[in-house]
Design an enzyme around this catalytic site. Structure first.
Site, PDB file in Angstrom:
ATOM      1  N   CYS A 176       0.758  -1.342   0.070  1.00 15.17           N
ATOM      2  CA  CYS A 176      -0.059  -0.072   0.069  1.00 15.17           C
ATOM      3  C   CYS A 176       0.756   1.212   0.007  1.00 15.17           C
ATOM      4  CB  CYS A 176      -0.930   0.015   1.383  1.00 15.17           C
ATOM      5  SG  CYS A 176      -0.018  -0.266   2.698  1.00 15.17           S
ATOM      6  N   GLY A 177       1.833   1.149  -0.669  1.00 11.14           N
ATOM      7  CA  GLY A 177       2.949   2.364  -0.784  1.00 11.14           C
ATOM      8  C   GLY A 177       3.560   2.642   0.344  1.00 11.14           C
TER       9      GLY A 177
END
Length: 374
Positions: A140-141
Site C-alpha cells: 500500500c505504498g
C-alpha cells in the site's frame, strides 16, 4: 542464442543510502533495456551481460502478463473496498451528529453548575498516551511508513518537552514495528480487522479510559491517517482525552475537526475499462430541539454519553484509516500495473528484434547453401 541487448547492472558495493541502486523496479525487471531515443549505454566495469534465449524472453513476457493481471485485480478489489469503507463512515454520521447535539444541549444546561466529569477533567500533563493506528497488510505504498514517522516525530516532541509517554499500537504493521524496538514503552498491542466494528473500538476505548481515569496518563492522543481522496491521505493527531463537554475532538493545536463533507467514490465504466468517479456528499442533520426536557439528572446522562461518543470517535478513526489504506493500495497497484505494461512493451520489442534477426540469419544460411550447390 545470446541476448546481446539485455544487460543487468550489478554495482560493486550498494549502500543503503543509494536508493537508486536498490529499488522495487529492480526486483520486477532485472534487465536493463535499451532506450530507443538514446544511444548505446556505456558499460561500467562491474556490468554483467545476461545470456538468454527466445524461450527465456517468452517466459519473462508471460510472467509480466500474469503479474499485470494480478495487480489489476488487486486494484479493482481495493477500489470496491474503499467504497464500502466510505459507506460505513457516512452511515454512522447521523448518529454521531445527533450525539454531539445532545451533548451540547446538556452542556448548556450545566454551565452554571460546578460538576466533576472524569473524561472532561483537564489536569497538568506529565504523561501522554499515543494511540497509533496502522494497517495490517503491505502493498500500500508509504501508508504505514507515514503514520509511523508521524508517531516518531511526536515522540521526539514529547521527549523535548520532558514528558513521559506510552504507546497503544493498533494494527499488525505497528505491532511489528514497535515490537522490534524495546526502548519504546508500549502499553498494549491490539490487532486490527478488515472491517472495523464497534466491539474493536470498544476494546481501545476501555484501555484509554482506564489509563486516563486512573491518572496513569494525563492526556490521550490519537494518531491515524485521515482519508482525503484516492491519491491523498494525511496522518493526523487528535486529542482524544480529555473530551470537550460539547463532544468535539480537537487536534493538538486546539483546532476542532469538521468532517461534515465526504468525498464519495463510485465505480463506473469508461472506454471499456473500470474507472473511479468522485462526488462530494454532505450529510444533513436535523437541529436539536431546544425545548426537550431530560427526565434524569443531566450529569448522569453526560457520564453515559461521553464514553459512547469516545467509542464512536475511535470507530470513525479506524474506518478512515482503513479507507486511506485501501486508497493507497489502489494507487500502488495502479502504478504497478502501468509499470508491468511498460515492461511488457519493452520486452516484446526486444523479443521481436531477436526473433527477426534469427529468421533473417536462417534465410541467409539457406540462400548461401543454395548458392553453394549451384
Amino acid at each position: 542464442m545470446s541476448c546481446s541487448n539485455l544487460t543487468m547492472w550489478v554495482p560493486s558495493k550498494p549502500s543503503l543510502s543509494d536508493t537508486s541502486a536498490i529499488s522495487s523496479r529492480s526486483f520486477i525487471c532485472p534487465f536493463h533495456l535499451p532506450n530507443s531515443s538514446s544511444s548505446t549505454p556505456s558499460r561500467s566495469p562491474t556490468s554483467t551481460q545476461i545470456q538468454c534465449s527466445l524461450r527465456d524472453l517468452r517466459d519473462r513476457i508471460d510472467s509480466v502478463k500474469n503479474t499485470q493481471k494480478i495487480t489489476e485485480a488487486m486494484k479493482l478489489v481495493a477500489a470496491a473496498k474503499v467504497r464500502r469503507a466510505q459507506e460505513a463512515v457516512v452511515n454512522a454520521r447521523p448518529f454521531s451528529e445527533t450525539l454531539v447535539g445532545v451533548l451540547y444541549n446538556i452542556n448548556e444546561q450545566l454551565l452554571t453548575e460546578d460538576i466533576d466529569i472524569p473524561l472532561t477533567k483537564v489536569r497538568p500533563v506529565k504523561k501522554v498516551a499515543l494511540v497509533v493506528v496502522t494497517g495490517d497488510r503491505g502493498l500500500c505504498g508509504g501508508f504505514n511508513n507515514a503514520i509511523i514517522k508521524k508517531a516518531e516525530a511526536r515522540i521526539r516532541e514529547l521527549k523535548g518537552l520532558g514528558l513521559d509517554y506510552t504507546v497503544i499500537s493498533v494494527g499488525k504493521k505497528g505491532n511489528s514495528y514497535f515490537g522490534r524496538r524495546p526502548y519504546i514503552p508500549v502499553d498494549k498491542f491490539l490487532e486490527g480487522s478488515n472491517l472495523p466494528t464497534a466491539k474493536e473500538a470498544q476494546a481501545i476505548a476501555d484501555d484509554v479510559f482506564s489509563l486516563f481515569v486512573s491518572e496513569e496518563v494525563d492526556k490521550v492522543e490519537l494518531l491515524y491517517t485521515k482519508f482525503v481522496s484516492l491519491v491523498k491521505s494525511n496522518p493526523v493527531i487528535h486529542t482524544l482525552l480529555p473530551l470537550s463537554p460539547k463532544g468535539e475532538i480537537c487536534d493538538i493545536n486546539g483546532i476542532c475537526v469538521d468532517a461534515a463533507e465526504d468525498e464519495f467514490f463510485r465505480l463506473t465504466t469508461k472506454e471499456g475499462k473500470l474507472t473511479v468517479e468522485r462526488d462530494v456528499v454532505r450529510t444533513e442533520t436535523s437541529d436539536f430541539s431546544p425545548i426537550l426536557q431530560f427526565e434524569q439528572d443531566p450529569v448522569q446522562i453526560l457520564d453515559a454519553l461521553l464514553p459512547l461518543y469516545l467509542n464512536s470517535q475511535i470507530l470513525r478513526s479506524l474506518q478512515e484509516s482503513l479507507a486511506s489504506e485501501l486508497a493507497a493500495r489502489m494507487s500502488a497497484m495502479s502504478n504497478a500495473t502501468d509499470n508491468a505494461k511498460e515492461l511488457k512493451k519493452n520486452l516484446s520489442r526486444v523479443y521481436n528484434r531477436k526473433r527477426q534477426a534469427k529468421i533473417t540469419g536462417e534465410i541467409l544460411e539457406i540462400v548461401a547453401g543454395a548458392d553453394a550447390l549451384v
